[in-house]
Design an enzyme around this catalytic site. Structure first.
Site, mmCIF file in Angstrom:
data_model
loop_
_atom_site.group_PDB
_atom_site.id
_atom_site.type_symbol
_atom_site.label_atom_id
_atom_site.label_comp_id
_atom_site.label_asym_id
_atom_site.label_seq_id
_atom_site.Cartn_x
_atom_site.Cartn_y
_atom_site.Cartn_z
ATOM 1 N N ASP A 205 0.815 -1.218 0.000
ATOM 2 C CA ASP A 205 0.000 0.000 0.000
ATOM 3 C C ASP A 205 0.851 1.270 0.000
ATOM 4 O OD1 ASP A 205 -2.482 1.334 0.002
ATOM 5 O OD2 ASP A 205 -2.469 1.540 2.173
ATOM 6 N N SER A 229 -6.892 5.824 -0.301
ATOM 7 C CA SER A 229 -7.039 4.627 -1.127
ATOM 8 C C SER A 229 -8.512 4.243 -1.197
ATOM 9 C CB SER A 229 -6.230 3.469 -0.539
ATOM 10 O OG SER A 229 -4.867 3.806 -0.437
ATOM 11 N N GLN A 279 -4.199 -0.148 -7.785
ATOM 12 C CA GLN A 279 -4.959 0.608 -6.785
ATOM 13 C C GLN A 279 -5.535 1.863 -7.409
ATOM 14 O OE1 GLN A 279 -3.328 3.152 -3.267
ATOM 15 N NE2 GLN A 279 -3.659 1.114 -2.402
#
Length: 287
Positions: A205, A229, A279
């Site tokens: 991440d 996110s 993402q």
């Protein structure tokens, strides 16, 4: 000796089992005021893995971040055993805080098997030893920054990062939407494929959605930019260790409508493509 922050992260990923399909995890403050998304990904994977036959290994994870997590409250992970087939198992995971879901995820596991193989080549970049480590800001400079940045920059991380093309994120300039970053855990951990997958989910991440900000001369540190996110995908391809150097190669093909898309490929030191990521995140200029 293993770094204390590494031990803390490993412990964070070892969840308390409340029922057959119910688990509880704690949180670590990394300076963001909210639970780090990678932590929830790693814990969700850890919870799902405990409901699957040990031989079956996670090969894909898809998750939506629904709400910001509260670092002061535990997170409960509810696992639904969607299917156990002849060679694949599927699990649905919901992370819950204060009675509300903060993440919905689906994770698939597979029995080890042989098959056709091909992969992308690892980019030609300097070795991590040839790149200067990131230096912390001197205390007198850190004290001049807003509280948000002091918290983020003042927390010791369990992972070490070395940027092939470093950028001053406090004063970013416009550049093409791709970057390469070497990373590894700051200490040695056990030889557990399950643990290393959860650790990679945690680390995956970092820096992804930031790649979509590069062409615009902004960063997470920019005072009037809101970033978060929205969803995250992770595919595991080949064995790896997170306590050995891995190259994270990012690109961002598009940004629009307050959202940016970023993709990543993760290579081991010998050039093996071990994982891929994608993402989409919120990138909003606040008025």
């Amino acid at each position: 000796m293993t770094d204390s922050h590494v031990l803390e992260l490993v412990d964070l990923l070892q969840l308390e089992r409340l029922e057959d399909n119910l688990f509880r995890g704690q949180s670590r403050d990394i300076g963001t005021h909210f639970v780090f998304g990678g932590q929830v990904l790693g814990q969700a994977l850890s919870a799902a893995q405990q409901t699957v036959e040990p031989r079956r290994q996670a090969h894909s994870l898809h998750a939506y971040f629904l709400r910001a997590g509260d670092i002061h409250a535990p997170i409960v992970y509810s696992v639904e055993r969607t299917r156990d087939g002849g060679s694949f198992s599927s699990r649905r995971v919901v992370a819950i805080q204060h009675g509300q879901p903060i993440l919905n995820g689906s994770i698939s596991f597979q029995e080890p098997e042989e098959g056709f193989e091909h992969q992308s080549s690892m980019p030609e970049v300097p070795a991590p030893e040839d790149i200067e480590p990131m230096q912390p800001l001197p205390p007198e400079q850190l004290a001049k920054l807003p509280e948000k940045l002091q918290r983020w920059l003042g927390v010791d991380a369990p992972f070490e990062f070395r940027h092939v093309w470093p950028q001053d994120k406090l004063h970013p300039t416009k550049r093409p939407p791709y970057q390469h970053i070497w990373f590894r855990l700051a200490g040695r951990v056990a030889d557990s494929d399950v643990l290393h997958r959860s650790l990679l989910a945690y680390a995956s991440d970092f820096n992804l959605i930031g790649t979509a900000t590069l062409p615009h001369g902004i960063s997470y540190y920019t005072h009037n930019v809101q970033m978060a996110s929205l969803d995250h995908a992770l595919w595991f391809h080949r064995p790896f260790r997170t306590d050995e150097w891995l190259l994270y190669s990012f690109d961002s093909p598009t940004a629009q409508a307050g959202r940016g898309l970023a993709r990543g490929q993760i290579f081991s030191r010998d050039g093996s493509l071990v994982a891929s990521t994608a993402q989409e995140g919120l990138i909003r200029l606040k008025k």
